[in-house]
Design a protein around this motif. Structure first.
Motif, PDB file in Angstrom:
ATOM      1  N   LEU A  30       0.824  -1.218   0.000  1.00  0.00           N
ATOM      2  CA  LEU A  30       0.000   0.000   0.000  1.00  0.00           C
ATOM      3  C   LEU A  30       0.854   1.261   0.000  1.00  0.00           C
ATOM      4  O   LEU A  30       0.398   2.306  -0.477  1.00  0.00           O
ATOM      5  N   ASN A  31       2.074   1.187   0.503  1.00  0.00           N
ATOM      6  CA  ASN A  31       2.969   2.336   0.423  1.00  0.00           C
ATOM      7  C   ASN A  31       3.298   2.651  -1.038  1.00  0.00           C
ATOM      8  O   ASN A  31       3.347   3.813  -1.433  1.00  0.00           O
ATOM      9  N   ALA A  32       3.530   1.610  -1.821  1.00  0.00           N
ATOM     10  CA  ALA A  32       3.845   1.799  -3.238  1.00  0.00           C
ATOM     11  C   ALA A  32       2.617   2.190  -4.059  1.00  0.00           C
ATOM     12  O   ALA A  32       2.727   2.925  -5.041  1.00  0.00           O
ATOM     13  N   PHE A  33       1.443   1.707  -3.643  1.00  0.00           N
ATOM     14  CA  PHE A  33       0.189   1.959  -4.365  1.00  0.00           C
ATOM     15  C   PHE A  33      -0.869   2.445  -3.364  1.00  0.00           C
ATOM     16  O   PHE A  33      -1.807   1.724  -3.043  1.00  0.00           O
ATOM     17  N   PRO A  34      -0.720   3.669  -2.840  1.00  0.00           N
ATOM     18  CA  PRO A  34      -1.581   4.115  -1.744  1.00  0.00           C
ATOM     19  C   PRO A  34      -3.056   4.270  -2.113  1.00  0.00           C
ATOM     20  O   PRO A  34      -3.907   4.273  -1.221  1.00  0.00           O
ATOM     21  N   ASP A  35      -3.356   4.375  -3.386  1.00  0.00           N
ATOM     22  CA  ASP A  35      -4.762   4.496  -3.813  1.00  0.00           C
ATOM     23  C   ASP A  35      -5.317   3.148  -4.277  1.00  0.00           C
ATOM     24  O   ASP A  35      -6.323   3.093  -4.986  1.00  0.00           O
ATOM     25  N   LEU A  36      -4.692   2.060  -3.862  1.00  0.00           N
ATOM     26  CA  LEU A  36      -5.085   0.719  -4.294  1.00  0.00           C
ATOM     27  C   LEU A  36      -6.561   0.441  -4.013  1.00  0.00           C
ATOM     28  O   LEU A  36      -7.062   0.743  -2.933  1.00  0.00           O
ATOM     29  N   LYS A  37      -7.230  -0.118  -4.991  1.00  0.00           N
ATOM     30  CA  LYS A  37      -8.616  -0.562  -4.843  1.00  0.00           C
ATOM     31  C   LYS A  37      -8.686  -2.018  -5.279  1.00  0.00           C
ATOM     32  O   LYS A  37      -7.970  -2.449  -6.175  1.00  0.00           O
TER      33      LYS A  37
ATOM     34  N   SER B 190     -12.931 -18.946  -2.082  1.00  0.00           N
ATOM     35  CA  SER B 190     -11.990 -18.628  -3.149  1.00  0.00           C
ATOM     36  C   SER B 190     -12.450 -17.351  -3.836  1.00  0.00           C
ATOM     37  O   SER B 190     -13.641 -17.197  -4.130  1.00  0.00           O
ATOM     38  N   THR B 191     -11.516 -16.446  -4.071  1.00  0.00           N
ATOM     39  CA  THR B 191     -11.870 -15.183  -4.713  1.00  0.00           C
ATOM     40  C   THR B 191     -10.968 -14.918  -5.903  1.00  0.00           C
ATOM     41  O   THR B 191      -9.803 -15.303  -5.923  1.00  0.00           O
ATOM     42  N   TRP B 192     -11.537 -14.260  -6.880  1.00  0.00           N
ATOM     43  CA  TRP B 192     -10.803 -13.725  -8.022  1.00  0.00           C
ATOM     44  C   TRP B 192     -11.034 -12.240  -7.978  1.00  0.00           C
ATOM     45  O   TRP B 192     -12.180 -11.787  -7.963  1.00  0.00           O
ATOM     46  N   VAL B 193      -9.964 -11.453  -7.881  1.00  0.00           N
ATOM     47  CA  VAL B 193     -10.096 -10.009  -7.711  1.00  0.00           C
ATOM     48  C   VAL B 193      -9.267  -9.263  -8.749  1.00  0.00           C
ATOM     49  O   VAL B 193      -8.372  -9.836  -9.366  1.00  0.00           O
ATOM     50  N   THR B 194      -9.576  -7.991  -8.908  1.00  0.00           N
ATOM     51  CA  THR B 194      -8.773  -7.097  -9.734  1.00  0.00           C
ATOM     52  C   THR B 194      -8.256  -5.981  -8.844  1.00  0.00           C
ATOM     53  O   THR B 194      -9.025  -5.342  -8.127  1.00  0.00           O
ATOM     54  N   TYR B 195      -6.943  -5.787  -8.873  1.00  0.00           N
ATOM     55  CA  TYR B 195      -6.293  -4.703  -8.138  1.00  0.00           C
ATOM     56  C   TYR B 195      -6.007  -3.561  -9.116  1.00  0.00           C
ATOM     57  O   TYR B 195      -5.508  -3.800 -10.221  1.00  0.00           O
TER      58      TYR B 195
ATOM     59  N   ILE C 280      -1.631   0.817 -12.435  1.00  0.00           N
ATOM     60  CA  ILE C 280      -1.504  -0.631 -12.568  1.00  0.00           C
ATOM     61  C   ILE C 280      -2.883  -1.255 -12.470  1.00  0.00           C
ATOM     62  O   ILE C 280      -3.804  -0.707 -11.864  1.00  0.00           O
ATOM     63  N   LYS C 281      -2.992  -2.397 -13.103  1.00  0.00           N
ATOM     64  CA  LYS C 281      -4.205  -3.213 -13.015  1.00  0.00           C
ATOM     65  C   LYS C 281      -3.747  -4.652 -13.159  1.00  0.00           C
ATOM     66  O   LYS C 281      -3.051  -4.998 -14.119  1.00  0.00           O
TER      67      LYS C 281
ATOM     68  N   THR D 211       2.580  -8.895 -14.357  1.00  0.00           N
ATOM     69  CA  THR D 211       1.928  -7.773 -15.034  1.00  0.00           C
ATOM     70  C   THR D 211       2.327  -6.451 -14.386  1.00  0.00           C
ATOM     71  O   THR D 211       2.628  -5.474 -15.079  1.00  0.00           O
ATOM     72  N   ILE D 212       2.344  -6.425 -13.053  1.00  0.00           N
ATOM     73  CA  ILE D 212       2.734  -5.190 -12.363  1.00  0.00           C
ATOM     74  C   ILE D 212       4.170  -4.816 -12.714  1.00  0.00           C
ATOM     75  O   ILE D 212       4.448  -3.694 -13.138  1.00  0.00           O
ATOM     76  N   LEU D 213       5.083  -5.758 -12.520  1.00  0.00           N
ATOM     77  CA  LEU D 213       6.493  -5.457 -12.766  1.00  0.00           C
ATOM     78  C   LEU D 213       6.771  -5.141 -14.223  1.00  0.00           C
ATOM     79  O   LEU D 213       7.602  -4.271 -14.521  1.00  0.00           O
ATOM     80  N   ASN D 214       6.080  -5.798 -15.125  1.00  0.00           N
ATOM     81  CA  ASN D 214       6.272  -5.504 -16.539  1.00  0.00           C
ATOM     82  C   ASN D 214       5.870  -4.064 -16.855  1.00  0.00           C
ATOM     83  O   ASN D 214       6.592  -3.346 -17.534  1.00  0.00           O
ATOM     84  N   SER D 215       4.741  -3.633 -16.336  1.00  0.00           N
ATOM     85  CA  SER D 215       4.310  -2.255 -16.621  1.00  0.00           C
ATOM     86  C   SER D 215       5.224  -1.251 -15.916  1.00  0.00           C
ATOM     87  O   SER D 215       5.545  -0.209 -16.478  1.00  0.00           O
ATOM     88  N   LEU D 216       5.680  -1.560 -14.713  1.00  0.00           N
ATOM     89  CA  LEU D 216       6.539  -0.623 -13.994  1.00  0.00           C
ATOM     90  C   LEU D 216       7.948  -0.595 -14.555  1.00  0.00           C
ATOM     91  O   LEU D 216       8.545   0.476 -14.688  1.00  0.00           O
ATOM     92  N   THR D 217       8.499  -1.753 -14.888  1.00  0.00           N
ATOM     93  CA  THR D 217       9.858  -1.756 -15.420  1.00  0.00           C
ATOM     94  C   THR D 217       9.886  -1.195 -16.820  1.00  0.00           C
ATOM     95  O   THR D 217      10.864  -0.567 -17.209  1.00  0.00           O
ATOM     96  N   SER D 218       8.817  -1.353 -17.571  1.00  0.00           N
ATOM     97  CA  SER D 218       8.740  -0.712 -18.891  1.00  0.00           C
ATOM     98  C   SER D 218       8.757   0.796 -18.709  1.00  0.00           C
ATOM     99  O   SER D 218       9.454   1.516 -19.417  1.00  0.00           O
TER     100      SER D 218
END
Length: 146
Positions: free
Chosen positions: A54-61, A75-80, A98-99, A124-131
Motif C-alpha cells: 500500500l505504500n507503493a500503491f496508496p490508492d489501491l482498490k 476462493s476469490t478472483w479479484v482485480t487490483y 496498474i491493473k 503484469t505489475i512489474l512488466n508495466s513498472l519496469t517498462s
C-alpha cells in the motif's frame, strides 16, 4: 443470501481498499497464517507486508470479481488497481496506473480468516513498472553517457 464467510471475505478487501490495515483483526484470526504472496505467520507480519504494498500503491482498490465457497473455504478472483507512487520491488515511483488479477483461497473458522493463500499477477505489475522505469532511464540525459 450471502454467507457469513463470504461477508468476511468482502470485508477483507474493503479493508485493503480503505488502507486501514489497523482493522485487519476484524477479519484475521489471532492464529492466522499466510502462504505464497500472503506469507506470514502472524497478523502483524501480514500487516507489514500489506503496508509495503500500500505504500507503493496508496490508492489501491480491490474489485471482487468472483467469490466461491465450499465448506470453510472461500476462493476469490479479484482485480487490483492503483497508482505507483513509491518504490516497489526496486523500481522508483513512476506515477503509472496498474491493473492486475489476484486469486486468494481463504480458510475461515469462527468468523475469521485463519489461513490465506494469495497469488497476485506480479508479472503484469512489474512488466508495466519496469517498462515505465526503462523508458524514464532511456530519456535521461545521462542514459547515453559512456
Amino acid at each position: 443470501m450471502e454467507s457469513d464467510e463470504k461477508r468476511v471475505a468482502r470485508r477483507f478487501y474493503d479493508i485493503w481498499s480503505s488502507g486501514k490495515l489497523d482493522t485487519l483483526e476484524e477479519v484475521l484470526a489471532p492464529n492466522f497464517t499466510g502462504h505464497a504472496g500472503a506469507s506470514a505467520s502472524t497478523v502483524d507480519e501480514y500487516r507489514s507486508t500489506a503496508a509495503g504494498f500500500l505504500n507503493a500503491f496508496p490508492d489501491l482498490k480491490v474489485e471482487v470479481r468472483h467469490l466461491v465457497q465450499e465448506g470453510d473455504l472461500v476462493s476469490t478472483w479479484v482485480t487490483y488497481t492503483g497508482t505507483h507512487q513509491s518504490d516497489f520491488a526496486g523500481v522508483p515511483a513512476s506515477g503509472r496506473a496498474i491493473k492486475c488479477a489476484g486469486w486468494d483461497l481463504m480458510r475461515l473458522r469462527d468468523g475469521k480468516i485463519v489461513e490465506l493463500t494469495s497469488f497476485c499477477d506480479l508479472f503484469t505489475i512489474l512488466n508495466s513498472l519496469t517498462s515505465a522505469y526503462q523508458s524514464m532511464r532511456d530519456r535521461s540525459p545521462l542514459a547515453n553517457r559512456s
